[in-house]
Structure formats: C-alpha cells, structure tokens
Design a protein around this motif. Structure first.
Motif, PDB file in Angstrom:
ATOM      1  N   GLU A  35      35.755  54.805  23.649  1.00 40.45           N
ATOM      2  CA  GLU A  35      34.790  53.999  24.056  1.00 40.45           C
ATOM      3  C   GLU A  35      34.627  52.622  24.628  1.00 40.45           C
ATOM      4  N   PRO A  36      34.134  52.319  25.665  1.00 38.75           N
ATOM      5  CA  PRO A  36      34.115  51.860  26.454  1.00 38.75           C
ATOM      6  C   PRO A  36      34.350  50.194  26.640  1.00 38.75           C
ATOM      7  N   VAL A  37      35.216  49.320  26.814  1.00 35.27           N
ATOM      8  CA  VAL A  37      36.049  48.164  26.385  1.00 35.27           C
ATOM      9  C   VAL A  37      35.162  46.976  27.984  1.00 35.27           C
ATOM     10  N   ALA A  38      34.204  46.141  27.272  1.00 35.46           N
ATOM     11  CA  ALA A  38      34.055  44.782  28.394  1.00 35.46           C
ATOM     12  C   ALA A  38      34.186  43.932  28.101  1.00 35.46           C
ATOM     13  N   LEU A  43      36.980  38.213  35.012  1.00 35.11           N
ATOM     14  CA  LEU A  43      38.318  37.141  35.582  1.00 35.11           C
ATOM     15  C   LEU A  43      38.922  37.875  36.658  1.00 35.11           C
ATOM     16  N   PRO A  44      39.865  37.158  37.752  1.00 31.45           N
ATOM     17  CA  PRO A  44      39.424  35.656  38.073  1.00 31.45           C
ATOM     18  C   PRO A  44      38.050  35.550  38.382  1.00 31.45           C
ATOM     19  N   GLN A  45      37.675  34.425  38.042  1.00 31.25           N
ATOM     20  CA  GLN A  45      35.975  32.986  38.109  1.00 31.25           C
ATOM     21  C   GLN A  45      36.269  32.877  39.481  1.00 31.25           C
ATOM     22  N   GLY A  81      42.401  30.979  44.594  1.00 32.25           N
ATOM     23  CA  GLY A  81      40.934  29.679  43.994  1.00 32.25           C
ATOM     24  C   GLY A  81      40.741  28.034  44.626  1.00 32.25           C
ATOM     25  N   ASP A  82      41.163  28.133  45.487  1.00 27.02           N
ATOM     26  CA  ASP A  82      40.344  26.663  46.401  1.00 27.02           C
ATOM     27  C   ASP A  82      39.222  26.612  47.544  1.00 27.02           C
ATOM     28  N   ALA A  83      38.070  27.007  47.154  1.00 20.96           N
ATOM     29  CA  ALA A  83      37.290  27.118  48.173  1.00 20.96           C
ATOM     30  C   ALA A  83      36.674  26.261  48.866  1.00 20.96           C
ATOM     31  N   ALA A  84      37.498  25.210  49.115  1.00 22.59           N
ATOM     32  CA  ALA A  84      37.843  23.908  50.320  1.00 22.59           C
ATOM     33  C   ALA A  84      38.204  24.577  51.404  1.00 22.59           C
ATOM     34  N   ALA A  85      37.482  24.115  52.388  1.00 25.68           N
ATOM     35  CA  ALA A  85      37.471  24.883  53.853  1.00 25.68           C
ATOM     36  C   ALA A  85      38.710  24.353  54.292  1.00 25.68           C
ATOM     37  N   THR A  86      39.219  24.634  55.272  1.00 25.34           N
ATOM     38  CA  THR A  86      40.604  24.253  55.988  1.00 25.34           C
ATOM     39  C   THR A  86      40.291  24.881  56.882  1.00 25.34           C
ATOM     40  N   ALA A  87      40.273  23.716  58.361  1.00 25.52           N
ATOM     41  CA  ALA A  87      40.293  23.912  59.398  1.00 25.52           C
ATOM     42  C   ALA A  87      41.535  24.291  59.865  1.00 25.52           C
TER      43      ALA A  87
END
Length: 89
Positions: A35-38, A43-45, A81-87
C-alpha cells in the motif's frame, strides 16, 4: 495460434497475489509495498540543492586562464538550508 496478449492473460489467470506480510525494514530490501506510504513531515524541510559550488563576480575572472589563474577569497560558507541572502560583492 494465440497472440502474446492472450498468452499473458492465460498466465495471469494462473497466479494470485500474495498476502501482505510485515517485515523489519532491514529485511524488506527488494520487496514491493502492499500500500502507499506517506511521510508525516516533509524532508528536507527547506528547498535543498544537491550541488556544491561557488558564486563569483564575472569581472573578477577577466583574464583568468589555465596559465594565469586568478585566486579569489572565500567570502562565506553557506550550509544547506541557510535562507539568508549573501552578496558576492
């Protein structure tokens, strides 16, 4: 003479699906899910890239070649996973 499709139907009429069974994960290799598994969580978040790399400013590479390489400083290490913008500049 029977067609391939008729032979296939005849063969499938001879077999029945197996009853599902529970196995420990390490013993389930090569099996097929009954059967299907969910997952309860994604992941990843976060949006994730499977590629490592470098960002550079094109102007800093003008004139660079195998014979005359350009040495550039590393401005920052950015973990997955680091969402900070880096120039770059």
């Amino acid at each position: 003479m029977k067609s391939v499709d008729q032979h296939l139907r005849d063969l499938l009429d001879l077999v029945e699906p197996l009853e599902p069974l529970e196995l420990a994960l390490l013993h389930a290799h090569g099996g097929v899910l009954a059967e299907p598994v969910a997952s309860a969580v994604s992941l990843p978040q976060f949006d994730n890239s499977s590629m490592d790399g470098y960002a550079v400013a094109a102007d800093d590479l003008v004139g660079a070649s195998a014979e005359a390489p350009v040495r550039l400083p590393v401005v920052a290490d950015i973990p997955a996973g680091d969402a900070a913008a880096t120039a770059v500049r």
